[in-house]
Write a protein that holds these residues in place. Structure first.
Motif, PDB file in Angstrom:
ATOM      1  N   PRO A   2      76.907 -21.472 -27.147  1.00  0.00           N
ATOM      2  CA  PRO A   2      77.610 -21.881 -28.369  1.00  0.00           C
ATOM      3  C   PRO A   2      77.725 -23.406 -28.458  1.00  0.00           C
ATOM      4  CG  PRO A   2      78.809 -20.137 -27.235  1.00  0.00           C
ATOM      5  CD  PRO A   2      77.698 -20.565 -26.325  1.00  0.00           C
ATOM      6  N   MET A   3      77.696 -23.898 -29.685  1.00  0.00           N
ATOM      7  CA  MET A   3      77.858 -25.331 -29.911  1.00  0.00           C
ATOM      8  C   MET A   3      79.288 -25.710 -29.503  1.00  0.00           C
ATOM      9  SD  MET A   3      76.720 -28.272 -31.004  1.00  0.00           S
ATOM     10  CE  MET A   3      75.130 -27.592 -31.396  1.00  0.00           C
ATOM     11  N   PRO A   4      79.443 -26.675 -28.601  1.00  0.00           N
ATOM     12  CA  PRO A   4      80.792 -27.052 -28.182  1.00  0.00           C
ATOM     13  C   PRO A   4      81.489 -27.895 -29.265  1.00  0.00           C
ATOM     14  CG  PRO A   4      79.169 -28.394 -27.037  1.00  0.00           C
ATOM     15  CD  PRO A   4      78.408 -27.384 -27.858  1.00  0.00           C
ATOM     16  N   PRO A   5      82.630 -27.432 -29.753  1.00  0.00           N
ATOM     17  CA  PRO A   5      83.358 -28.218 -30.759  1.00  0.00           C
ATOM     18  C   PRO A   5      84.236 -29.270 -30.107  1.00  0.00           C
ATOM     19  CG  PRO A   5      84.513 -26.180 -30.343  1.00  0.00           C
ATOM     20  CD  PRO A   5      83.261 -26.145 -29.495  1.00  0.00           C
ATOM     21  N   VAL A   6      84.660 -30.243 -30.899  1.00  0.00           N
ATOM     22  CA  VAL A   6      85.690 -31.159 -30.419  1.00  0.00           C
ATOM     23  C   VAL A   6      86.971 -30.348 -30.238  1.00  0.00           C
ATOM     24  CG1 VAL A   6      84.653 -33.183 -31.513  1.00  0.00           C
ATOM     25  CG2 VAL A   6      86.385 -31.869 -32.748  1.00  0.00           C
ATOM     26  N   GLY A  25      94.023 -23.830 -48.167  1.00  0.00           N
ATOM     27  CA  GLY A  25      93.568 -24.226 -46.841  1.00  0.00           C
ATOM     28  C   GLY A  25      92.067 -24.273 -46.674  1.00  0.00           C
ATOM     29  N   ARG A  26      91.326 -23.754 -47.646  1.00  0.00           N
ATOM     30  CA  ARG A  26      89.868 -23.862 -47.577  1.00  0.00           C
ATOM     31  C   ARG A  26      89.464 -25.288 -47.945  1.00  0.00           C
ATOM     32  NH1 ARG A  26      87.161 -19.886 -51.188  1.00  0.00           N
ATOM     33  NH2 ARG A  26      88.775 -20.597 -52.602  1.00  0.00           N
ATOM     34  N   ILE A  27      88.193 -25.602 -47.731  1.00  0.00           N
ATOM     35  CA  ILE A  27      87.709 -26.962 -47.958  1.00  0.00           C
ATOM     36  C   ILE A  27      86.620 -26.947 -49.017  1.00  0.00           C
ATOM     37  CG2 ILE A  27      86.594 -28.958 -46.894  1.00  0.00           C
ATOM     38  CD1 ILE A  27      87.968 -27.381 -44.270  1.00  0.00           C
ATOM     39  N   GLN A  28      86.921 -27.564 -50.156  1.00  0.00           N
ATOM     40  CA  GLN A  28      85.910 -27.708 -51.206  1.00  0.00           C
ATOM     41  C   GLN A  28      84.958 -28.814 -50.777  1.00  0.00           C
ATOM     42  OE1 GLN A  28      85.202 -25.922 -54.217  1.00  0.00           O
ATOM     43  NE2 GLN A  28      83.371 -27.068 -53.637  1.00  0.00           N
ATOM     44  N   THR A  29      83.700 -28.487 -50.723  1.00  0.00           N
ATOM     45  CA  THR A  29      82.684 -29.433 -50.285  1.00  0.00           C
ATOM     46  C   THR A  29      81.764 -29.744 -51.450  1.00  0.00           C
ATOM     47  OG1 THR A  29      82.767 -28.437 -48.089  1.00  0.00           O
ATOM     48  CG2 THR A  29      80.859 -29.807 -48.583  1.00  0.00           C
ATOM     49  N   THR A  30      81.435 -31.015 -51.592  1.00  0.00           N
ATOM     50  CA  THR A  30      80.444 -31.433 -52.571  1.00  0.00           C
ATOM     51  C   THR A  30      79.386 -32.234 -51.825  1.00  0.00           C
ATOM     52  OG1 THR A  30      82.101 -31.531 -54.315  1.00  0.00           O
ATOM     53  CG2 THR A  30      80.033 -32.693 -54.717  1.00  0.00           C
ATOM     54  N   GLN A  38      87.952 -21.757 -39.044  1.00  0.00           N
ATOM     55  CA  GLN A  38      88.124 -20.574 -38.209  1.00  0.00           C
ATOM     56  C   GLN A  38      89.410 -20.718 -37.395  1.00  0.00           C
ATOM     57  OE1 GLN A  38      85.825 -17.990 -38.614  1.00  0.00           O
ATOM     58  NE2 GLN A  38      85.244 -19.398 -40.243  1.00  0.00           N
ATOM     59  N   PRO A  39      90.286 -19.731 -37.439  1.00  0.00           N
ATOM     60  CA  PRO A  39      91.560 -19.813 -36.707  1.00  0.00           C
ATOM     61  C   PRO A  39      91.337 -20.018 -35.210  1.00  0.00           C
ATOM     62  CG  PRO A  39      91.535 -17.912 -38.185  1.00  0.00           C
ATOM     63  CD  PRO A  39      90.140 -18.470 -38.170  1.00  0.00           C
ATOM     64  N   GLY A  40      92.230 -20.785 -34.609  1.00  0.00           N
ATOM     65  CA  GLY A  40      92.194 -20.996 -33.167  1.00  0.00           C
ATOM     66  C   GLY A  40      91.125 -21.943 -32.683  1.00  0.00           C
ATOM     67  N   THR A  41      90.535 -22.734 -33.589  1.00  0.00           N
ATOM     68  CA  THR A  41      89.454 -23.649 -33.189  1.00  0.00           C
ATOM     69  C   THR A  41      89.869 -25.116 -33.287  1.00  0.00           C
ATOM     70  OG1 THR A  41      88.496 -23.798 -35.417  1.00  0.00           O
ATOM     71  CG2 THR A  41      87.725 -21.993 -33.987  1.00  0.00           C
ATOM     72  N   GLY A  42      91.150 -25.382 -33.487  1.00  0.00           N
ATOM     73  CA  GLY A  42      91.568 -26.774 -33.639  1.00  0.00           C
ATOM     74  C   GLY A  42      90.990 -27.426 -34.874  1.00  0.00           C
ATOM     75  N   ASN A  43      90.652 -26.628 -35.883  1.00  0.00           N
ATOM     76  CA  ASN A  43      90.046 -27.089 -37.139  1.00  0.00           C
ATOM     77  C   ASN A  43      88.620 -27.607 -36.969  1.00  0.00           C
ATOM     78  OD1 ASN A  43      92.455 -26.551 -38.556  1.00  0.00           O
ATOM     79  ND2 ASN A  43      93.261 -28.558 -38.019  1.00  0.00           N
ATOM     80  N   ALA A  44      87.979 -27.314 -35.837  1.00  0.00           N
ATOM     81  CA  ALA A  44      86.661 -27.878 -35.544  1.00  0.00           C
ATOM     82  C   ALA A  44      85.498 -26.945 -35.858  1.00  0.00           C
ATOM     83  CB  ALA A  44      86.591 -28.299 -34.081  1.00  0.00           C
ATOM     84  N   ILE A  45      85.774 -25.675 -36.135  1.00  0.00           N
ATOM     85  CA  ILE A  45      84.699 -24.747 -36.480  1.00  0.00           C
ATOM     86  C   ILE A  45      85.031 -24.143 -37.835  1.00  0.00           C
ATOM     87  CG2 ILE A  45      83.424 -22.667 -35.852  1.00  0.00           C
ATOM     88  CD1 ILE A  45      84.086 -23.250 -32.927  1.00  0.00           C
ATOM     89  N   TRP A  46      84.062 -24.264 -38.738  1.00  0.00           N
ATOM     90  CA  TRP A  46      84.224 -23.755 -40.099  1.00  0.00           C
ATOM     91  C   TRP A  46      83.125 -22.745 -40.389  1.00  0.00           C
ATOM     92  CZ3 TRP A  46      84.448 -28.838 -43.491  1.00  0.00           C
ATOM     93  CH2 TRP A  46      85.441 -29.691 -43.003  1.00  0.00           C
ATOM     94  N   PRO A  76      78.401 -13.176 -49.528  1.00  0.00           N
ATOM     95  CA  PRO A  76      79.514 -13.322 -48.601  1.00  0.00           C
ATOM     96  C   PRO A  76      79.131 -14.061 -47.318  1.00  0.00           C
ATOM     97  CG  PRO A  76      78.521 -11.196 -48.236  1.00  0.00           C
ATOM     98  CD  PRO A  76      77.687 -11.904 -49.287  1.00  0.00           C
ATOM     99  N   ILE A  77      77.994 -14.730 -47.319  1.00  0.00           N
ATOM    100  CA  ILE A  77      77.464 -15.348 -46.094  1.00  0.00           C
ATOM    101  C   ILE A  77      78.143 -16.686 -45.817  1.00  0.00           C
ATOM    102  CG2 ILE A  77      75.377 -16.244 -44.996  1.00  0.00           C
ATOM    103  CD1 ILE A  77      73.839 -14.275 -46.915  1.00  0.00           C
ATOM    104  N   GLN A  78      78.608 -16.860 -44.582  1.00  0.00           N
ATOM    105  CA  GLN A  78      79.168 -18.132 -44.149  1.00  0.00           C
ATOM    106  C   GLN A  78      78.321 -18.677 -43.005  1.00  0.00           C
ATOM    107  OE1 GLN A  78      83.324 -18.017 -43.173  1.00  0.00           O
ATOM    108  NE2 GLN A  78      83.929 -17.860 -45.308  1.00  0.00           N
ATOM    109  N   ALA A  79      77.816 -19.882 -43.171  1.00  0.00           N
ATOM    110  CA  ALA A  79      77.022 -20.538 -42.134  1.00  0.00           C
ATOM    111  C   ALA A  79      77.958 -21.238 -41.155  1.00  0.00           C
ATOM    112  CB  ALA A  79      76.073 -21.548 -42.764  1.00  0.00           C
ATOM    113  N   GLU A  80      77.592 -21.217 -39.891  1.00  0.00           N
ATOM    114  CA  GLU A  80      78.387 -21.897 -38.864  1.00  0.00           C
ATOM    115  C   GLU A  80      78.316 -23.412 -39.070  1.00  0.00           C
ATOM    116  OE1 GLU A  80      78.712 -21.628 -34.064  1.00  0.00           O
ATOM    117  OE2 GLU A  80      76.761 -22.190 -34.886  1.00  0.00           O
ATOM    118  N   TYR A  81      79.457 -24.051 -38.934  1.00  0.00           N
ATOM    119  CA  TYR A  81      79.593 -25.496 -39.129  1.00  0.00           C
ATOM    120  C   TYR A  81      80.536 -25.971 -38.034  1.00  0.00           C
ATOM    121  CZ  TYR A  81      80.779 -29.761 -41.810  1.00  0.00           C
ATOM    122  OH  TYR A  81      80.984 -31.043 -42.233  1.00  0.00           O
ATOM    123  N   VAL A  82      80.008 -26.689 -37.049  1.00  0.00           N
ATOM    124  CA  VAL A  82      80.800 -27.093 -35.885  1.00  0.00           C
ATOM    125  C   VAL A  82      80.899 -28.615 -35.828  1.00  0.00           C
ATOM    126  CG1 VAL A  82      81.003 -27.013 -33.370  1.00  0.00           C
ATOM    127  CG2 VAL A  82      80.040 -25.054 -34.607  1.00  0.00           C
TER     128      VAL A  82
END
Length: 179
Positions: A23-27, A66-71, A93-101, A108-114
């Motif tokens: 897994p990609m290590p998050p901050v 709490g979601r993030i609108q991205t442009t 994603q809960p429990g990730t210190g706000n580092a994984i989205w 309904p597809i969500q791409a991993e964003y670390v």
């Protein structure tokens, strides 16, 4: 016995070929409010739509839920091309210190964003994915000193990416075609 040993070795070799990268290590922690705003895309291993981007900027705004609108805005192919935009929505994603989205471009597809690197001043970041298929080096300014860029490329390499695949995103500001 020899057949069993050979079969075991072949099975292990096959499994090793199927293994995925770690897994990609998050901050550890991201102050989500400080992370919001504009980030210039300095370089990356780009997704298909952005492979020929110029003046690429990713902007984040925290929504009331709490979601993030991205442009994501960029010019495709040259500084003179029409401005293109994408509007995915990020979900922390809960429990990730706000580092994984989860970044949703299409329901309904969500791409991993670390958020794999973030300097203490929230001026430089690296966004990656566990698949090691895409990565982005971004900054609050449209360019970086060579030493800073080299340091970030080294970090991208340490994260397991082939840095020969990085593409510098041409940036020229002010954007003379801006609306």
């Amino acid at each position: 016995m020899r057949k069993i040993v050979c079969s075991s070795i072949m099975a292990l070799a096959a499994l090793a070929g199927c293994s995925s990268p770690p897994p990609m290590p998050p901050v550890a922690q991201v102050d989500i409010n400080r992370f919001m705003g504009d980030w210039y895309v300095i370089a990356g291993i780009p997704s298909w739509p952005e492979r020929k981007s110029f003046n690429a900027v990713e902007s984040y705004a925290l929504l009331p839920d709490g979601r993030i609108q991205t442009t994501f805005r960029y010019r495709h192919g040259s500084f003179d091309a029409d401005l293109e935009t994408m509007h995915p929505v990020g979900t922390v994603q809960p429990g990730t210190g706000n580092a994984i989205w989860g970044m949703q471009f299409i329901w309904p597809i969500q791409a991993e964003y670390v958020i794999a690197y973030l300097d203490d001043n929230y001026q430089q970041t690296i966004i990656g994915r566990s698949k090691r298929d895409y990565v982005w080096i971004m900054a609050r300014t449209p360019s970086l000193p060579d030493a800073d860029y080299a340091k970030l490329v080294d970090k991208v390499r340490e994260l397991g990416y082939d840095t020969t695949q990085l593409r510098l995103v041409p940036q020229r500001w002010p954007d003379t075609k801006a609306p």
